[in-house]
Scaffold this motif. Structure first.
Motif, short mmCIF file in Angstrom:
data_model
loop_
_atom_site.label_atom_id
_atom_site.label_comp_id
_atom_site.label_asym_id
_atom_site.label_seq_id
_atom_site.Cartn_x
_atom_site.Cartn_y
_atom_site.Cartn_z
N THR A 1 7.86 20.32 0.58
CA THR A 1 7.80 21.84 0.61
C THR A 1 9.23 22.38 1.09
O THR A 1 9.85 21.74 1.93
CB THR A 1 6.51 22.16 1.30
OG1 THR A 1 6.71 21.73 2.65
CG2 THR A 1 5.39 21.56 0.81
N ALA A 2 9.51 23.43 0.45
CA ALA A 2 10.56 24.27 1.00
C ALA A 2 10.26 25.75 1.13
O ALA A 2 9.57 26.40 0.20
CB ALA A 2 11.61 24.27 0.05
N GLY A 3 10.37 26.48 2.20
CA GLY A 3 9.59 28.16 2.53
C GLY A 3 8.27 28.06 2.49
O GLY A 3 7.60 27.09 2.40
N GLY A 4 7.76 29.25 2.38
CA GLY A 4 6.51 29.48 2.25
C GLY A 4 5.52 30.12 3.18
O GLY A 4 4.70 31.02 3.17
N ASN A 5 6.32 29.70 4.70
CA ASN A 5 5.52 30.32 5.80
C ASN A 5 5.86 31.70 6.19
O ASN A 5 6.87 32.25 5.90
CB ASN A 5 6.12 29.37 6.92
CG ASN A 5 5.35 28.17 7.27
OD1 ASN A 5 4.09 27.88 6.66
ND2 ASN A 5 5.81 27.43 8.25
N PRO A 6 4.72 32.42 6.61
CA PRO A 6 4.78 33.72 6.87
C PRO A 6 5.37 33.98 8.39
O PRO A 6 5.38 33.00 9.27
CB PRO A 6 3.42 34.24 6.87
CG PRO A 6 2.43 32.89 7.32
CD PRO A 6 3.24 31.61 6.96
#
Length: 271
Positions: free
Chosen positions: A243-248
């Motif tokens: 995964t890459a990015g996506g966290n708030p």
């Protein structure tokens, strides 16, 4: 000028010099000719091998995870960029059917009436692109692609009937806030579909891309999903890895009532 020779958003924040030969020279050339407005779809077509077509998926090995502390920097990136706690392996009797890279957004809401509220996940929306043959034949290259995809614009209004989207596998979205759905049946391809529930998860490696241009709140977790209707759908298990990015952000301070966070990931689908 240096940015033209460095893949600034690789899956593990490494420069192109870390790529195994002959990938390093190809990446330099591909990036040189890819302007900042280039979409992921346009970029992936520069891969020096078909992203679709016939290939032996039995040769593909899913990166379920491995303790980072055991990985020296001399290891290939495909081995180093693994979750610190492994996901369970695919269930006995299942076969890998398809591998896709998703590019889209993780979606969240915030309760603006609550000063201490934190973002709540309400699903995701992504276009999926076929990388099955890369998974089978060039795993070292595949490990970089989610990070590259995150640095490029989300394709606008993907249309499966358009020739430019011949490598579009389908779409990933949610039926409700907890039920992910994968629809890989388009006007060009019919790979299957299915609804899923979370079976297991593990945190992404600390080296994963945090967000576009290296800025963000981190990569979303790696997941193992199991079928909601095991006997009534094509796909039985799906893994979300690399995964890459996506966290708030950790809190809702300064956020809108609903917002999106760009992300990319590999999806491995089993039948």
């Amino acid at each position: 000028m240096l940015r033209l020779y460095i893949l600034s958003l690789l899956a593990c924040c490494l420069t192109v010099s870390a790529l195994p030969t002959p990938f390093a020279s190809w990446f330099r050339a591909a990036r040189w000719h890819a302007p900042s407005s280039t979409s992921y779809l346009e970029f992936v077509k520069r891969v020096p091998q078909a992203v679709s077509g016939s290939c032996d998926l039995s040769q593909a090995s899913i990166p379920t995870g491995k303790p980072e502390s055991t990985m020296p920097l001399s290891m290939p990136i495909s081995d180093r960029c693994l979750a610190p706690t492994p996901l369970p392996p695919p269930s006995s009797g299942l076969s890998l059917s398809h591998v896709a890279v998703g590019r889209g957004t993780q979606n969240y809401t915030c309760d603006l009436t609550n000063a201490t509220a934190v973002p709540v996940a309400i699903g995701a929306l992504a276009s999926l692109y076929n990388v099955s043959c890369i998974a089978a034949d060039m795993p070292a290259l595949l490990a970089y692609i989610p990070g590259i995809a995150l640095d490029m614009p989300i394709p606008s209004s993907p249309d499966s009937s358009s020739p430019v989207n011949e490598d579009l596998s389908g779409f990933h979205y949610f039926l409700n806030s907890t039920t992910p759905f994968f629809n890989l049946d388009t006007s060009l391809h019919s790979y299957g579909n299915g609804a899923f529930k979370k079976a297991n998860q593990t945190t992404a490696p600390t080296t994963a891309m945090k967000g576009p241009n290296g800025q963000g709140d981190g990569a979303v977790a790696w997941l193992k999903l199991s079928a909601m209707s095991p006997g009534g759908q094509v796909f039985q298990e799906v893994y979300r890895v690399n995964t890459a990015g996506g966290n708030p952000p950790k809190t809702c301070t300064g956020m809108a009532a609903s917002f999106e966070v760009p992300y990319s990931a590999e999806y491995w689908l089993y039948t």
